[in-house]
Design an enzyme around this catalytic site. Structure first.
Site, PDB file in Angstrom:
ATOM      1  N   ASP A 139      -4.722  -0.251   8.844  1.00 10.84           N
ATOM      2  CA  ASP A 139      -4.544  -0.367   7.390  1.00 10.84           C
ATOM      3  C   ASP A 139      -5.124  -1.653   6.808  1.00 10.84           C
ATOM      4  O   ASP A 139      -5.108  -1.836   5.592  1.00 10.84           O
ATOM      5  CB  ASP A 139      -3.052  -0.301   7.032  1.00 10.84           C
ATOM      6  CG  ASP A 139      -2.522   1.130   7.002  1.00 10.84           C
ATOM      7  OD1 ASP A 139      -3.336   2.058   6.835  1.00 10.84           O
ATOM      8  OD2 ASP A 139      -1.299   1.316   7.157  1.00 10.84           O
TER       9      ASP A 139
ATOM     10  N   LYS B  78       0.856  -1.188   0.000  1.00 11.81           N
ATOM     11  CA  LYS B  78       0.000   0.000   0.000  1.00 11.81           C
ATOM     12  C   LYS B  78       0.890   1.234   0.000  1.00 11.81           C
ATOM     13  O   LYS B  78       1.885   1.287   0.718  1.00 11.81           O
ATOM     14  CB  LYS B  78      -0.879  -0.003   1.262  1.00 11.81           C
ATOM     15  CG  LYS B  78      -1.603   1.302   1.546  1.00 11.81           C
ATOM     16  CD  LYS B  78      -1.649   1.581   3.050  1.00 11.81           C
ATOM     17  CE  LYS B  78      -0.269   1.662   3.626  1.00 11.81           C
ATOM     18  NZ  LYS B  78       0.002   2.752   4.549  1.00 11.81           N
TER      19      LYS B  78
END
Length: 308
Positions: free
Chosen positions: A152, A25
């Site tokens: 996350d 990410k």
């Protein structure tokens, strides 16, 4: 190489292994809106995903084990602390009779690096368990576990470009062009907790004005070019970059190395660091920049690829 499972159980599964990629990410922007009274930080971030990933296999079975392999397996720490293991345990507590199994994690992404490696691994584990047990990815229990495992993990569960707000639970999908990039990590971990502490917000403190909170940023729409996106991204920033650099000044060296390459349109730190990225006009320039940095800094982790 660490393993863990139920004592006394050694059941060999003949089922075929299920496979998921745990893509890195990248926070293209990261605005810290403020800190809640409960201590959590409210964020607004444009998130993209890279074409580099850890790889997670699951052979379904009655026990839960985790084996780590790959070049960065020694950096994974204790198996019981691994987010793959944590996510699987939490889902098992919520889904009666959950089929578990043997996980094998091929670790290639650096840890504590601001690219959600551990979170992506946990999200991949949840996707694998969902497949093995016939659960939908929008199953409330799955979403609950993702949120509880880490901030996350929800965004990594879908692994799609989006605007992420709140503490990571609100996701608005975005249409990003494929953007050639170079990602660099100096192989020095930067704990997220330390960076937020260095930011120094008190409980209940806003970092931006009320007007800024109300006004949502208008990002480019469907079909926008890389140039349009770079222009929009350049007008934003990563609020964690400065505090992270105070903790690890090498982040400044990484950004300088990226900016010193030919064709870097935008260089910035991702997440809480220390991984930084640069966006390039085309893949050839990204490859040349990657090779230059690898030669000058052979100890750094460098990846040339695409963000989308």
């Amino acid at each position: 190489m660490a393993t863990r499972g139920n004592a006394g159980a050694n059941v060999q599964s003949t089922a075929l292994a299920l496979i998921e990629n745990a893509c890195a990410k990248v926070n293209l922007t990261l605005r810290v809106v403020g800190r809640r009274v409960d201590g959590y930080h409210d964020l607004e971030s444009v998130v993209a995903f890279a074409d580099c990933a850890d790889h997670l296999n699951l052979t379904p079975g009655s026990t839960l084990t985790l084996k780590t392999t790959g070049p960065l397996a020694p950096d994974c720490g204790e198996t019981g602390d691994n987010l793959v293991f944590k996510a699987a345990q939490l889902l098992g507590e919520r889904v009666p009779g959950l089929k578990l199994g043997d996980f094998t994690l091929d670790k290639v992404l650096p840890v504590a690096a601001g690219i959600g490696g551990g979170s992506a691994d946990a999200a991949a584990a949840l996707r694998l368990l969902a497949r093995a047990n016939g659960l939908a990815l929008d199953d409330k229990r799955l979403i609950e576990v993702a949120k509880q495992t880490g901030a996350d993990v929800p965004v990594c569960l879908s692994s799609g470009a989006c605007v992420m707000t709140g503490v990571g639970e609100t996701l608005l999908p975005l249409s990003l062009p494929k953007m050639p990039c170079v990602m660099v990590n100096p192989r020095i971990p930067v704990p997220t907790k330390d960076v937020f502490e260095a930011l120094g917000l008190r409980h209940g403190e806003l970092l931006v004005g009320v007007t800024d909170v109300i006004q949502a940023t208008a990002w480019p729409g469907d079909g926008a070019s890389i140039e349009e996106w770079v222009e929009a991204l350049a007008a934003a920033s990563n609020d964690l970059e400065a505090p992270a650099m105070r903790i690890q000044p090498v982040i400044g060296e990484v950004l300088s190395a990226l900016n010193a390459t030919n064709g870097a349109w935008l260089a910035r730190m991702s997440g809480s660091g220390a991984t930084c990225f640069a966006i390039f006009e085309n893949t050839a320039e990204a490859q040349r920049a990657s090779q230059k940095i690898q030669i000058e800094h052979p100890q750094w982790w460098v990846h040339a690829g695409v963000l989308s």
